[in-house]
Structure formats: C-alpha cells, structure tokens
Design an enzyme around this catalytic site. Sequence first.
Site, PDB file in Angstrom:
ATOM      1  N   ASP A 144      26.462 -90.034  21.890  1.00  0.00           N
ATOM      2  CA  ASP A 144      26.806 -90.528  23.223  1.00  0.00           C
ATOM      3  C   ASP A 144      27.416 -89.348  23.971  1.00  0.00           C
ATOM      4  O   ASP A 144      27.702 -88.309  23.379  1.00  0.00           O
ATOM      5  CB  ASP A 144      27.831 -91.680  23.104  1.00  0.00           C
ATOM      6  N   CYS A 201      23.965 -94.697  23.968  1.00  0.00           N
ATOM      7  CA  CYS A 201      24.336 -94.415  25.347  1.00  0.00           C
ATOM      8  C   CYS A 201      23.216 -94.957  26.217  1.00  0.00           C
ATOM      9  O   CYS A 201      22.054 -94.581  26.031  1.00  0.00           O
ATOM     10  CB  CYS A 201      24.464 -92.896  25.504  1.00  0.00           C
TER      11      CYS A 201
HETATM   12  N1  DGL Z   1      28.266 -94.349  27.396  1.00  0.00           N
HETATM   13  C1  DGL Z   1      27.231 -93.922  28.200  1.00  0.00           C
HETATM   14  C2  DGL Z   1      26.310 -95.014  28.697  1.00  0.00           C
HETATM   15  O1  DGL Z   1      26.098 -95.904  27.990  1.00  0.00           O
HETATM   16  C3  DGL Z   1      27.446 -92.800  29.121  1.00  0.00           C
HETATM   17  C4  DGL Z   1      28.423 -92.948  30.184  1.00  0.00           C
HETATM   18  C5  DGL Z   1      28.517 -91.637  30.908  1.00  0.00           C
HETATM   19  O2  DGL Z   1      28.603 -90.599  30.233  1.00  0.00           O
HETATM   20  O3  DGL Z   1      28.446 -91.658  32.135  1.00  0.00           O
HETATM   21  O4  DGL Z   1      25.766 -95.012  29.729  1.00  0.00           O
END
Ligand code: DGL
Length: 439
Positions: free
Chosen positions: A8, A71
């Site tokens: 992530d 992510c």
């Molecule tokens: N945790 C991530 C997601 O699911 C990324 C968030 C980010 O880095 O903006 O989108």
Amino acid sequence: MASVGVFDSGVGGLSVLAEIRRIAADLSVVYLADQAWAPYGERRLREVRSRSVAIARYLIDRDCDPIVVACNSASAAALHHLREVFSDKRFVGMEPAVKPAASQSERGVIGVLATEATFQGELYASVVGRHANGTEVVEQACLGLAAAVERLGPDHPETIELLATYVDPLLAAGADTIVLGCTHYPFLMPAIRRLAGDTVSVIDPAPAVARQAIRLVGEEPRRAGKTTFLTTGDPAAFAVQVESLLGVAVAPERVEIARQCEIYVVKGDLTRQDVDAIVNAANDGLQHGGGVAAAISRAGGSLIQQESDDWVRRHGRLSPGTAATTGAGAMSARYVIHVAGPIFREGQDNEGLLRAAVTAALEAAVAADARSIAFPAISAGIYGYPMAEAAAVLGDEVVRWVDRHPGALDEVRLVGFNEEAADHLRTALGRARSGSSAG
Ligand code: DGL
C-alpha cells in the site's frame, strides 16, 4: 518458499494485513508501505501504475506470490496492468464493495468514500456499471483523508473533522450504506459509525480480500507465520504507526525502490495503450495509409494526418534519425511520435537505421515531457523486416538507451499485435536484459 506480498502507499494496507493474520496466522507475509511516495490517491494514475510495477517487481524479487495490492488507488491504476506484465504471478486487488452495498441498501442509495485516483480508474466505472443495478451511487472523493490517517492517526481531532466533511454529504444524500473504498478508512470505522449512526451500514472490503489471498495460497506450503515490515519511508515512524494501529511491536526495515524505467511487453492494440506517447511506424512522407500508421490515424481521427501534413510542409520528409511529434486526437495518449523505420532490403544498414528510429522516438518522448511510451515492432509489418530480428533490435536499443538515461522515462511498452509478435518481443527483451546486466 514464497511469502504473500502485501503493499500500500502506507498504513492503509495494514487493515488487510490484520485480516490475513486473523484468518491465517501461519502465513508468511511481506508488507511493504511505500511511504516515500504516499499518498497515491492524489497522483496521476499513470504515475501510480509505474510505481506499482516497480513495487511488484521488488516483491517478486523477494519471492512473493501472490501479491495483494492492498490499496484501492493502486488497484485502480495498475491491477489489470500488473497481471499483464507479470503474467506468471497472481495478484489480488481491491475494488470498492459496490456489489454487496447495492444488494443490501434498503433505500437504494449508497455512498462511496475513496480517493480521487480510485474514482478516475476504469475499474471503478466497471464495478458501478456491473453491480449498481439501479441503486443510486453517491461518490465522495476524500482529498487529504488518507494522508491525515497517515500523518496524524485515525483518532486525531483534525482527521475526524475532515472525515465529517466527507461523510455528511453522503448522509444528506440519503445513503443508508457506506462503502470504504480506500484501505486507510477502516481505521476510521469507529468515527464513521459515530458520525453516521446505527441505521447506516459501513462496508469494509478487507476481510473479503484477505480471504481471496488465503484461497489462492490454498494448500501451498507456508512458513512459520513471520511478517516482515518494510517501508520506503522512515522505519522508526512506521514502527510507531504499526504499534498504534495493530497493537504489535515491530522492527521495520527501510527499503529503497528507486524510480526506474520499466520496460515490458504487452499483447494488444497499440492505439489503446494508456501511455503518454505512442510511436507510429510511419513512412517518410507521413502519409498514414497502411499498417500501424493507418490504425493510428483511424483511432486518433483526422487531426493526426493534418498535423503530420503540417510537419512535412515545415520540415520536409522525415529522415531516419528524426521523429515528428503530433497530437494523438481521440486516443488516450497525448502524443504520437512518428518515426520512419527502414524498408528492409539487402545492401543497406537495416539494423543501424532501425536503431536510429528507435532512439529518435525515445528522445522525442523526453523532449515532449512524456513519461511513458509504447512502441510497435517498427519495420516488421509491411516494411518486411523479419519479426524476430526487428524485435531483437528494438529490445536491445530500448534497453541500452534506458540504461544510459536513468530517470528519463518511467515506462516503455513494446506492443505485439498478436501472441506471436508479443512472444518475439518477450524473447528479444529477455536477451537484451541479460546482455545489459552482463555488460
Ligand atoms: N490506501 C490507499 C487506497 O486504498 C491509498 C491512499 C493514498 O495513498 O492516497 O486508496
């Protein structure tokens, strides 16, 4: 013995890791937080895509398979692409849980909290298209929220205040079900429940993703439940975050994943590549009548021929070491870089001419400020260059150029229009890479 790789932009994927560990504590997992690059959700999709490829390559080198893209933003930007580039590896990705939300919503209104990148990706549109089933879907892009969880933590008053500005519009729109479309948000679950009240359900996709990863591992041998924590940021700060979010004391390692140019082969339609620039195998008069040129001209529309004619009026015919850059019209690329590869014939330096065309295209991409470029097998179609030889020259020239120009581009794709062409390109690229690392 392989580990499960999980990555992530930061701590968000820990919500998925926690589920994996809860269901299968014996799995060996490598968790990578790309904190030097966070947040992903506010970057351009193409940038997140090339970064995701670099991270996946790193995890594969550490013997990870499957890899969980924990992510939503990286899944939106790169999941499909990762499966194409690393076709012998398995990837589990995240998509906003619109399907279960739509089927359980009583009022027929659901809200989705996610990053801007997630809403921009095709994956999201396709999930809504397939699963909304007439349910009203209210989208809320949460600028800065993942970064607030990352920097301040999920319980900090400023984080909660920002969260409220994103949850309120969903409630005002009548949503009775809220989908957490970013892996950072499950850590905000208590606050979301407080804001939304008992009548609203909140869906966290982490358990389903964890189960899918575990299913893939199946009965494969597992190591003794070790989790390795890696970050591209500050390991001491990451240790504090992990401890506060998961309640475990860990000693993360810092890893360096340099910005590097990824070169790879894809099978498909050159005109549909989501890159900054696509290369046209043109003739020296830029008359796009046949082969790749005709396909590009059709896909881009009349602008391509018009701008090409203008170019020839101003500069004359295209010589072997030169490139002409035009717009890309209706294609998703921003530019078409036209180069004239040689018409293959005895008694001329076919290889030298083809190398000059490849270099000219790469240099034109940099001059146009493009970060990603896609090549066809120049000269191999109607120009008669034997496919295997043309692929070898293309692969070799690209690898050498990229070695000499670190950081100049993020991504070079060699596009084979069918499986056979893609195979030639793969073989050529493999050979070029081993030649370059040996030398
Ligand atoms: N945790 C991530 C997601 O699911 C990324 C968030 C980010 O880095 O903006 O989108």
